[in-house]
Every structure is written in C-alpha cells, then in structure tokens.
Design an enzyme around this catalytic site. Structure first.
Site, PDB file in Angstrom:
ATOM      1  N   ASP A   1     -46.429 -18.492  18.441  1.00  0.00           N
ATOM      2  CA  ASP A   1     -46.487 -18.451  19.765  1.00  0.00           C
ATOM      3  C   ASP A   1     -45.656 -17.198  20.185  1.00  0.00           C
ATOM      4  O   ASP A   1     -44.391 -17.414  20.162  1.00  0.00           O
ATOM      5  CB  ASP A   1     -46.042 -19.866  20.352  1.00  0.00           C
TER       6      ASP A   1
ATOM      7  N   LYS B   1     -45.020  -9.282  27.246  1.00  0.00           N
ATOM      8  CA  LYS B   1     -46.399 -10.057  27.120  1.00  0.00           C
ATOM      9  C   LYS B   1     -47.298  -9.764  28.602  1.00  0.00           C
ATOM     10  O   LYS B   1     -48.500  -9.639  28.555  1.00  0.00           O
ATOM     11  CB  LYS B   1     -46.228 -11.272  27.021  1.00  0.00           C
TER      12      LYS B   1
ATOM     13  N   GLU C   1     -53.221 -21.089  24.126  1.00  0.00           N
ATOM     14  CA  GLU C   1     -52.130 -21.939  24.505  1.00  0.00           C
ATOM     15  C   GLU C   1     -52.299 -23.459  24.729  1.00  0.00           C
ATOM     16  O   GLU C   1     -51.810 -24.239  23.884  1.00  0.00           O
ATOM     17  CB  GLU C   1     -51.156 -21.254  25.014  1.00  0.00           C
TER      18      GLU C   1
ATOM     19  N   ASP D   1     -48.265 -26.239  32.040  1.00  0.00           N
ATOM     20  CA  ASP D   1     -47.476 -25.421  31.201  1.00  0.00           C
ATOM     21  C   ASP D   1     -46.652 -24.999  32.301  1.00  0.00           C
ATOM     22  O   ASP D   1     -46.838 -23.829  32.903  1.00  0.00           O
ATOM     23  CB  ASP D   1     -48.220 -24.659  30.428  1.00  0.00           C
TER      24      ASP D   1
END
Ligand code: AMP
Length: 620
Positions: free
Chosen positions: A24, A87, A187, A211
């Site tokens: 992850d 990211k 994800e 999330d």
C-alpha cells in the site's frame, strides 16, 4: 524463479515459491504485507509494533537518504530537504499541481509547466517516481529482512481514480526499486478482499468502501459478482481528512488561549506543538468523552461533543461525495450490501455513526483501518500466485475516451464509467479521394468538441492504398488492459494495413481537473449540442458540395443550361450557408439542393445504365 532460503538464525528452511508481496503506497503512510500460513500480515518496523512507514523521504547533507520515521522527524527541522505527500505529484505536470503548490514545504520546479513535475532538493532534481522508488526500496528492505530472502515480485495499490499515467508512474517506481510489479490494484478492491468479501463467487453484491485518511477522502462502489470485482463509481476529495480536523482543533485551542492563529505561521515550533496536541486530543476523544492538555503552560480542554461540532461540516462533505457516487452508479443506499471502512480517521465515532446511518448498514471495521489495504494487496498477490483461482478484478474508466472526427468533434468509443479491462471499436473511412494517411487523435473527456477535452496522444495511419473517399474501412479499436493502460489500434480492413500505440500521456490529469471537466460537460451541454449540430450540418454540406461538383463535371452534357445554372446557384447558396452558425439555415440549403438535383441524379443514373446495356464502356 522459485526461491528456497535458509533462515541463518534458526536454520529453518523458508519455502518461498515466488513470494509476491502486497504494497500500500500511501500518501501519508505506506505498508508492506505478505501471506503467512494462509493469512495476510503486515510487516512490523524495528520496534516490533508499528507497521506504518511514513511516506517521507529526507536527504541529509552527508549524501545518504532517510525514509520513514527517521525522515518524518526532519519535517519541521529541515522542510526544504524533506519530501512528503509525493503520491499527490505522481504523473502530474506543474500545471496540474500549481494551485496546491502552497501545500508543499519543498520546491517544485516550475520552469516547464507542461512537463512532469520535478522536485528540487539541494542541487539535484528528483521526479516523483524516483522519490516513490525510495519508499518502495525501504518497504522491500523491510520485508526481505523479515523473510530472510530476496523478494522481487509485488502488487501495488493505487486509488481507483488514478489515471493511466499515474498507474504507469507507480509501476515505474516499482521497477526502479527492483520489483516486478505484477498488478496495480485499486485500493478499495484490496480493502474488500481483506475482509474476504467476494471470495465466494455465488454471492453477488454491491459494497461501499469509505476511505478517510489523514489528507484524502475516497468513496468507491464495487459490484462483486462471479469472483469479479467491478468498480461502479468513485468519488472523493483529495484535500479532506484527519489533518483538517486537526486544524479545526488547533483553531479551537487558539481561541481558548487567546492566541491569534496568524502567529502559528511564523512560530513553526509552536504551530507543530499545537498540531500534535490537537491530533492527540482528537485520537483520545475517539475513546474518551473529554480531553485535558496543556499548551504554552496553560490548560486547554475539549469535549467529544465539542469536537463533533467542529467536525460536522467535514463529515457532511464526505456524505455528499457518497451521494454523488451513488448517483453516478445509478443506485440507492439500500442497494449497498456492505460498507467497508478504511483509513485512520474512520476510528472516529461520529464518522462511523454517520456512515452507518447514511447507508443504513452495519460496518466492516474489525480490521485495523490503516492496514486493511495492504492486507488486501497481499491477498491479491496470493491470487496471482495461483493460490486462489477464479478471481478477476475490474476497474472503471473515470472519463470517456474517444477520437477526433471531422470538424473537431469528439467521437466517444469507450464511455465514462465503463468497465476495465475493456475493448471497443468503430469503423471510419476517408473523406478525400485517394487519401493515403489518416490522423488518429485520442482524447479523454465529456465535451462534444475535442478542443474542450484532453488530448492523450495521436498517431498517423500511413500508406492507405488509394481509393475513392468513403471506400476504405478503417477499424479503430480501443483496448484497456487490467492496469487501465490504453492501446489504440487502427486497421484498414481492405488492405490489412495496421498500426497501434500505447497511450502514455506526457502528464497526468488532476482529480480537480477531472471533476471540473465533468462539471463543464454538464454546464455546457446545451451549447455543445448546438455546436455539434452546426458542425455536423457543415460536414454534411461540405460532402454534398464535393459530390455536387463531381456530378456537374461528369454530367454537363446531360443537363440543360437552365438546370446547370440552377444547380450552380444552389451549390453557391449551400457554400454560403455552410459558413453560417445556423444549422437550420444549412439544412434548408442542403434540402433545396437535394430536392432540385434528385431527379437530375436519377436521370444521370438511367443514362449510365442505358449506356452500359448498349455494351459501351461505363464512365467512372
Ligand atoms: P491514514 O492516512 O489512513 O494513515 O490516517 C491517518 C489519520 O487517521 C490521521 O489524521 C490520524 O490522526 C487519524 N487517526 C488515527 N488514529 C485515530 C483515532 N484513534 N482517532 C481519530 N483519528 C485517528
């Protein structure tokens, strides 16, 4: 390559048939997991407890590189040489991130706004791919230490909304870190897998994955059927998470301390002290009813009810995103069977209560919400290793994909929210006699005119054998593979001529831009439709003008001088009408010409047939 290794500490043999790890690669934290005795586990750090590796890279003066906790410690003391949230920059150009530049404490290069971003650290420039590579190397190092064996194969997760370029950048980072990236997985799909959802192919259902992390919020709706995970829709906010709650609590403490928040921008260490205090207050209030602490030598206090009042608008924003996702997927909350929670901020009772209330469903929250994606990635790795058969993963395309046709119109080949992998195609032809080349320009977006969409790339199909306009059959196929990478293939069917390209756009598209493109397409729908109508009428007029000229050249002896004159006049009128922006006017001119020339064309055809019957050569 299969590996057998011996544990040098206890002499045991480690069976390692192609260990495939699950990673992850997060915005704030990253984790690595693998399957141990049929169960996924996250690798712990040197303290034997913490599985999170902060996604932070620090470059000290001695030329070494620090990653994780050691680098995080430098965020305050040496921000210019400490890179976080990389990211957010993956696959982006400066233009894409210009409006969020203030968010980063380090220098993002801005002299070429179209090219991929680079980050300046001391006298060197780093790409986001290189920086992510450093994080991946650290994760690889950790797991190799744990397993006492080299590891070279991985599954890496990305947000469901990541586009081709961002996925490709993630893949490249893996490669640079010495990892063969077998699959890029969404994800939310990994989170579902972690709960074993979808492993029974006989139970089709729709699930929601909510999330809420430190800096971002994502909601994804998945339809799981026959071992297939299909993302129906995604939505979210790239700047909404636990950090916003921390900021609200800092402001609250400042008012208790009679402190102007402006001071925090200057006094960085006080700012940091209050931020850490606010975060621990927030975390404590996930269990306790009130929190008492001290800042600047004075007491501060916040109750759970107080925190909830501060958080309420933020939670409401996440529910708005959920509503939009449901609308995009065309389903109601009742159709959602399960709700999976991901991200540290879902530990907050108010969040859980509101989400459960919104969907009216019990929550899947028994696993550690920080680890759930990595655990699912390890399960996906296990599936790829062949240990769990019959499972396939599908994603969706976030924007429509198509090509430019005459007049600058967008011709959609794969509509938005289509399943990935996917394959779709359409046939086209040439518009000019003897045309040898055809330019194929590929676009992404929802608007009718390509100039309002985003160009992904173009290529030219060269060497079409000379044929009259309209005769070549050019088949254009769009193929999106399981990683969401698009290949466009063009083939002239009569000659077999073929060419293809993989679309690797020079830079990615930000989620904000993507959302804006969708909003624009709705706002301009009426105007676009009118424009499309005009352009289509113009195309028709131009084709008719060409055909009309040809007809006059070939049949001037067949027509009377009056007929020739009227046809010319009508052609001129059409030429003039084609310049206007009034589609009805163009259509009227087309009709006038057609009405007058239809009997003439009929006569010309009869004449041709008569000539042919008489055994004479037919003119072409
Ligand atoms: P993630 O990005 O998923 O690692 O989430 C990190 C976020 O979760 C940070 O904003 C943390 O402050 C928050 N968080 C972690 N634990 C808790 C907790 N017990 N209560 C409230 N927020 C938490």
């Amino acid at each position: 390559m299969a590996l057998i290794s011996i544990n040098l500490q206890d002499g045991s043999v480690i069976k390692d048939q192609d260990v495939i790890i699950g990673i992850d690669l997060g915005t704030t934290n990253s984790l690595v997991a693998y399957m141990q005795g049929g169960q996924p586990v996250c690798v712990k750090g040197p303290d034997g407890k913490n599985t999170l590796v902060p996604s932070v890279v620090h470059f000290p003066d001695d030329g070494t590189v620090l990653v994780g906790d050691a680098a995080k410690d430098r965020l305050i003391t040496d921000p210019a040489n400490t890179i976080y949230s990389v990211k957010r920059l993956m696959g982006k150009s400066y233009k894409d991130v210009e409006n969020i530049q203030a968010f980063f404490g380090y220098r993002i290069l801005d002299d070429d706004t179209e090219a991929l971003v680079k980050i300046r650290v001391k006298n060197r420039y780093y790409t986001p791919v290189e920086l992510s590579t450093q994080i991946l190397r650290e994760l690889k190092r950790r797991i190799e230490e744990e397993l006492h064996t080299p590891v070279s194969k991985a599954v890496i997760t990305v947000p469901a909304y990541f586009n081709d370029n961002q996925r490709q950048a993630t893949r490249d980072a893996g490669k640079l870190a010495g990892l063969d990236v077998l699959r890029i997985v969404n994800e939310p799909t990994a989170a579902a897998l972690a709960y074993g959802i979808g492993l029974d192919p006989t139970l089709p259902e729709i699930i929601a994955v909510y999330d809420l992390g430190g800096g971002t919020f994502d909601i994804s709706l998945l339809h799981i059927h026959d071992g297939v995970f299909e993302v129906l829709a995604t939505n979210g906010d790239t700047f909404l998470g636990g950090d916003d709650i921390d900021r609200a609590v800092v402001d609250f403490f400042c008012s208790q301390l009679n402190l102007d928040t402006e001071i925090l921008a200057e006094d960085k260490s006080l700012g940091q002290e209050l931020r850490l205090l606010a975060e621990s207050a927030k975390k404590a209030l996930s269990g306790a009813e009130h929190f008492d602490g001290r800042a600047m030598g004075k007491p501060v206090r916040i109750t759970r009810a107080g925190l909830e009042a501060l958080m309420h608008p933020l939670v409401q924003r996440t529910l708005d995103c959920c509503r939009n996702a449901l609308q995009d997927a065309g389903i109601s909350p009742e159709q959602v069977g399960k709700v999976v929670l991901v991200g540290g901020s879902t530990r907050i009772p108010l969040v859980r209560q509101k989400v459960a209330g919104f969907f009216g469903k019990p929550l899947f929250d028994s696993l550690n919400p920080d680890e759930v994606v990595a655990l699912g990635a390890a399960i996906q790795a296990d599936i790829l290793a062949g240990n769990q058969k019959n499972l396939l993963l599908l994603d969706i395309t976030p924007l429509s994909l198509g090509i430019e046709t005459i007049g600058g119109l967008m011709d959609t080949i794969i509509p938005r929210n289509s399943k990935v992998p996917n394959k779709a195609g359409r046939q086209y032809t040439t518009s000019v006699d003897g045309q040898k080349n055809l330019k194929i320009a590929v676009y992404q977006g929802e608007r009718d005119l390509v100039e309002n969409n985003r160009k992904l790339g173009e290529f030219i199909l060269r060497g079409i054998p000379p044929m009259p306009a309209g005769l070549p059959k050019i088949d254009i196929q769009f193929i999106i593979n399981a990683d969401g990478i698009l290949t466009v293939r063009a083939r002239e069917l009569r000659s077999g001529l073929e060419q293809e390209i993989d679309i690797r756009p020079t830079y990615g598209i930000s989620e904000e831009d993507m959302a804006q493109m969708l909003l624009d397409s709705i706002a301009h729908a009426q105007e676009d439709m009118q424009q499309r109508g005009v352009l289509e009428a113009r195309n028709e007029a131009n084709n008719l003008l060409k055909a009309g000229e040809k007809f006059l050249q070939q049949n001037d002896t067949l027509l009377s001088p009056e007929e020739l004159q009227t046809t010319r006049a009508l052609l001129n009128a059409l030429q003039e009408a084609a310049q206007s922006a009034d589609k009805d006017h163009i259509h009227r001119a087309i009709e006038n010409l057609n009405d007058f020339t239809a009997p003439l064309a009929h006569r010309a055809m009869e004449q041709t047939i008569r000539t042919a019957i008489r055994g004479k050569k037919v003119s072409s």
